[in-house]
Write a protein that holds these residues in place. Structure first.
Motif, PDB file in Angstrom:
ATOM      1  N   UNK A  35       0.830  -1.212   0.000  1.00  8.74           N
ATOM      2  CA  UNK A  35       0.000   0.000   0.000  1.00  8.74           C
ATOM      3  C   UNK A  35       0.863   1.260   0.000  1.00  8.74           C
ATOM      4  N   UNK A  36       1.967   1.236   0.725  1.00 10.42           N
ATOM      5  CA  UNK A  36       2.868   2.391   0.729  1.00 10.42           C
ATOM      6  C   UNK A  36       3.479   2.568  -0.656  1.00 10.42           C
ATOM      7  N   UNK A  37       3.940   1.474  -1.267  1.00  9.30           N
ATOM      8  CA  UNK A  37       4.493   1.562  -2.630  1.00  9.30           C
ATOM      9  C   UNK A  37       3.445   2.075  -3.611  1.00  9.30           C
ATOM     10  N   UNK A  38       2.210   1.620  -3.455  1.00 10.28           N
ATOM     11  CA  UNK A  38       1.130   2.068  -4.334  1.00 10.28           C
ATOM     12  C   UNK A  38       0.893   3.573  -4.187  1.00 10.28           C
ATOM     13  N   UNK A  39       0.895   4.055  -2.966  1.00 11.26           N
ATOM     14  CA  UNK A  39       0.706   5.487  -2.720  1.00 11.26           C
ATOM     15  C   UNK A  39       1.864   6.289  -3.305  1.00 11.26           C
ATOM     16  N   UNK A  40       3.086   5.804  -3.110  1.00 11.06           N
ATOM     17  CA  UNK A  40       4.247   6.488  -3.673  1.00 11.06           C
ATOM     18  C   UNK A  40       4.159   6.531  -5.199  1.00 11.06           C
ATOM     19  N   UNK A  41       3.740   5.434  -5.811  1.00  7.96           N
ATOM     20  CA  UNK A  41       3.612   5.399  -7.269  1.00  7.96           C
ATOM     21  C   UNK A  41       2.523   6.361  -7.740  1.00  7.96           C
ATOM     22  N   UNK A  42       1.409   6.371  -7.033  1.00  8.82           N
ATOM     23  CA  UNK A  42       0.300   7.257  -7.411  1.00  8.82           C
ATOM     24  C   UNK A  42       0.701   8.727  -7.317  1.00  8.82           C
ATOM     25  N   UNK A  43       1.473   9.060  -6.276  1.00  3.94           N
ATOM     26  CA  UNK A  43       1.883  10.447  -6.079  1.00  3.94           C
ATOM     27  C   UNK A  43       3.155  10.800  -6.838  1.00  3.94           C
ATOM     28  N   UNK A  44       3.861   9.784  -7.322  1.00  3.90           N
ATOM     29  CA  UNK A  44       5.080  10.014  -8.077  1.00  3.90           C
ATOM     30  C   UNK A  44       6.233  10.545  -7.241  1.00  3.90           C
ATOM     31  N   UNK A  45       6.290  10.116  -5.989  1.00  5.33           N
ATOM     32  CA  UNK A  45       7.362  10.581  -5.098  1.00  5.33           C
ATOM     33  C   UNK A  45       7.629   9.542  -4.018  1.00  5.33           C
ATOM     34  N   UNK A  46       8.844   9.566  -3.495  1.00  5.50           N
ATOM     35  CA  UNK A  46       9.165   8.721  -2.350  1.00  5.50           C
ATOM     36  C   UNK A  46       8.678   9.409  -1.086  1.00  5.50           C
ATOM     37  N   UNK A  47       8.025   8.648  -0.233  1.00  5.80           N
ATOM     38  CA  UNK A  47       7.501   9.192   1.013  1.00  5.80           C
ATOM     39  C   UNK A  47       8.380   8.845   2.201  1.00  5.80           C
ATOM     40  N   UNK A  48       9.195   7.788   2.048  1.00  9.49           N
ATOM     41  CA  UNK A  48      10.055   7.325   3.133  1.00  9.49           C
ATOM     42  C   UNK A  48      11.461   7.068   2.635  1.00  9.49           C
ATOM     43  N   UNK A  49      12.420   7.331   3.499  1.00  9.74           N
ATOM     44  CA  UNK A  49      13.775   6.814   3.349  1.00  9.74           C
ATOM     45  C   UNK A  49      13.771   5.521   4.150  1.00  9.74           C
ATOM     46  N   UNK A  50      14.234   4.446   3.532  1.00 10.07           N
ATOM     47  CA  UNK A  50      14.172   3.144   4.193  1.00 10.07           C
ATOM     48  C   UNK A  50      15.563   2.697   4.606  1.00 10.07           C
ATOM     49  N   UNK A  51      15.694   2.293   5.884  1.00 10.12           N
ATOM     50  CA  UNK A  51      16.972   1.849   6.421  1.00 10.12           C
ATOM     51  C   UNK A  51      16.727   0.716   7.418  1.00 10.12           C
ATOM     52  N   UNK A  52      17.555  -0.309   7.357  1.00  9.33           N
ATOM     53  CA  UNK A  52      17.422  -1.396   8.343  1.00  9.33           C
ATOM     54  C   UNK A  52      17.674  -0.883   9.753  1.00  9.33           C
ATOM     55  N   UNK A  53      18.589   0.046   9.883  1.00 10.26           N
ATOM     56  CA  UNK A  53      18.960   0.553  11.213  1.00 10.26           C
ATOM     57  C   UNK A  53      17.907   1.495  11.796  1.00 10.26           C
ATOM     58  N   UNK A  54      17.465   2.450  11.005  1.00  7.64           N
ATOM     59  CA  UNK A  54      16.544   3.464  11.537  1.00  7.64           C
ATOM     60  C   UNK A  54      15.104   3.287  11.084  1.00  7.64           C
ATOM     61  N   UNK A  55      14.837   2.283  10.282  1.00 12.29           N
ATOM     62  CA  UNK A  55      13.469   2.050   9.835  1.00 12.29           C
ATOM     63  C   UNK A  55      13.054   3.005   8.737  1.00 12.29           C
ATOM     64  N   UNK A  56      11.802   3.344   8.731  1.00 16.43           N
ATOM     65  CA  UNK A  56      11.232   4.213   7.708  1.00 16.43           C
ATOM     66  C   UNK A  56      11.141   5.629   8.266  1.00 16.43           C
ATOM     67  N   UNK A  57      11.856   6.556   7.655  1.00 19.96           N
ATOM     68  CA  UNK A  57      11.765   7.959   8.059  1.00 19.96           C
ATOM     69  C   UNK A  57      11.182   8.752   6.898  1.00 19.96           C
TER      70      UNK A  57
END
Length: 92
Positions: free
Chosen positions: A36-58
């Protein structure tokens, strides 16, 4: 217009910073949240989160802007449902 469920999943990831934690709170599989997050990002045409194993989703700057508005929508919806479910004092 974005799907409300996509926004709801986005809000939970933003609050918990983890897909797995958001999935537990929403009572769905973590793959559903990620999709669902990927779908929203695709629909809006932008990344909403920086993804990191250490810090999670920011949140990215675009994610931060969306979070403010999505949280306002969520609050307005909750207040509307409370208002509608309250018994009216005078019925005509």
């Amino acid at each position: 217009m974005p799907d409300w469920d996509n926004l709801r999943h986005f809000l939970e990831v933003a609050r918990t910073q983890r897909v797995s934690a958001a999935a537990r709170r929403l009572a769905v599989e973590h793959t559903t949240v990620a999709r669902r997050v990927r779908s929203l990002e695709a629909e809006l045409g932008t990344l909403l989160f920086e993804k990191s194993r250490a810090s999670g989703y920011t949140l990215t700057p675009d994610g931060e802007r969306l979070f403010v508005h999505a949280a306002q929508i969520e609050t307005a919806l909750q207040l509307s449902l409370i208002h509608i479910s309250e018994p009216t004092r005078l019925r005509r």
